[in-house]
Design a protein around this motif. Structure first.
Motif, PDB file in Angstrom:
ATOM      1  N   SER A  52     -16.733  38.696  -8.234  1.00  0.00           N
ATOM      2  CA  SER A  52     -16.010  39.313  -7.114  1.00  0.00           C
ATOM      3  C   SER A  52     -16.876  39.351  -5.868  1.00  0.00           C
ATOM      4  CB  SER A  52     -15.556  40.724  -7.493  1.00  0.00           C
ATOM      5  OG  SER A  52     -16.667  41.574  -7.706  1.00  0.00           O
ATOM      6  N   LEU A  53     -18.204  39.479  -6.053  1.00  0.00           N
ATOM      7  CA  LEU A  53     -19.097  39.484  -4.898  1.00  0.00           C
ATOM      8  C   LEU A  53     -19.116  38.124  -4.217  1.00  0.00           C
ATOM      9  CD1 LEU A  53     -22.184  41.453  -6.297  1.00  0.00           C
ATOM     10  CD2 LEU A  53     -20.148  42.334  -5.144  1.00  0.00           C
TER      11      LEU A  53
ATOM     12  N   THR B 190     -16.403  38.050  -1.625  1.00  0.00           N
ATOM     13  CA  THR B 190     -16.310  39.215  -0.747  1.00  0.00           C
ATOM     14  C   THR B 190     -16.668  38.844   0.688  1.00  0.00           C
ATOM     15  OG1 THR B 190     -16.865  40.761  -2.535  1.00  0.00           O
ATOM     16  CG2 THR B 190     -17.278  41.509  -0.280  1.00  0.00           C
TER      17      THR B 190
END
Length: 282
Positions: free
Chosen positions: A231-232, A235
């Protein structure tokens, strides 16, 4: 001879028997220690790569296996490289590794990452697709952060994940950060010692937190699984940079009221004069 991108020939045939012996000493010491400590993905990556005790790995052989699995390769560099060079390599799935190895008198501490830290510590997880994508995204993000003048904020994310991260498994906390899995003493300290904090990973919290470069960490941040890092990679950090720059920086051992604390440390290692009083350090 150094190329324009700071890469050099590994010159594998030039390693001496004494240098291979240092590798063997480090390798055997860590592989005896890490079962039950390193995360499953690290163990799997190590098993599938041409990394063994008897010799310093050949980068061409490593790259051949990595390319088949995740499209990465290992390139030799003479030591630390400029930020923009480092990010450019990572963004193009090239992992720059120190070509030299520490001396026999430096087994437990080295200021500059060598071939053992870079290859033993980092390369096994590059076999995992999530880490492979995460490191590439970090390279691309690093170039952008440098342009924005906020590289120190992004560097903390790398430090507390890729270098010194812990991950939860069904059977307990495990190591995945290269700075820990390549260090005999910190492999023990990070999981067993009562001194450090172990805190649930929170991106903005991590970006505000300073770290130690010459000693054990005061706080380790824990992810639930490696997929959390994915998910990072997707981002948008720009609004995060704006928010974090407006907040105070945090010292390495601080605990905030909103932290999800897995274990609160005693801080006895870094602050031996502190004593406990009613559950609080004073």
């Amino acid at each position: 001879m150094r190329n324009h991108d700071w890469t050099i020939d590994q010159n594998w045939q030039a390693y001496t028997p004494e240098q291979h012996q240092v590798w063997k000493t480090l390798y055997e010491r860590q592989t005896k220690l890490l079962p039950g400590r390193a995360c499953d993905e690290f163990v799997a990556g190590m098993r599938e790569l041409p990394i063994a005790a008897d010799r310093i790995p050949n980068f061409e052989e490593l790259s051949e296996v990595l390319m088949r699995h995740t499209g990465w390769q290992v390139v030799a560099v003479p030591g630390l490289v400029p930020d923009e060079v480092f990010f450019e390599h990572l963004a193009n799935r090239r992992f720059p590794s120190g070509q030299f190895i520490r001396g026999a008198h430096q087994l437990d501490y080295l200021q500059e990452p060598d071939v053992f830290h870079d290859v033993f510590g980092h390369v096994p997880l590059l076999m995992h697709p999530v880490i492979a994508d995460y490191i590439q995204a970090y390279g691309a993000g690093g170039m952008r952060a440098k342009e924005l003048g906020v590289l120190d904020l992004l560097a903390r994310v790398y430090w507390y994940t890729v270098e010194f991260g812990l991950v939860e498994q069904r059977d307990g906390l495990r190591l995945y950060g290269a700075g820990i899995v390549s260090s005999y003493t910190e492999s023990i300290f990070a999981l067993d010692d009562s001194s450090p904090n172990r805190v649930r990973f929170d991106l903005e919290r991590v970006m505000r937190t300073r770290y130690r470069i010459d000693d054990f960490q005061e706080t380790y941040f824990v992810i639930r699984n490696l997929e959390e890092l994915l998910s990072l990679a997707h981002t948008d950090f720009a609004p995060l940079y704006d928010r974090v720059q407006g907040q105070s920086e945090l010292e390495p051992g601080m605990i905030l009221p909103q932290d999800s604390v897995l274990s609160r440390g005693t801080s006895h290692y870094h602050h031996p004069t502190l004593r406990k009083n009613n559950g609080r350090l004073v």
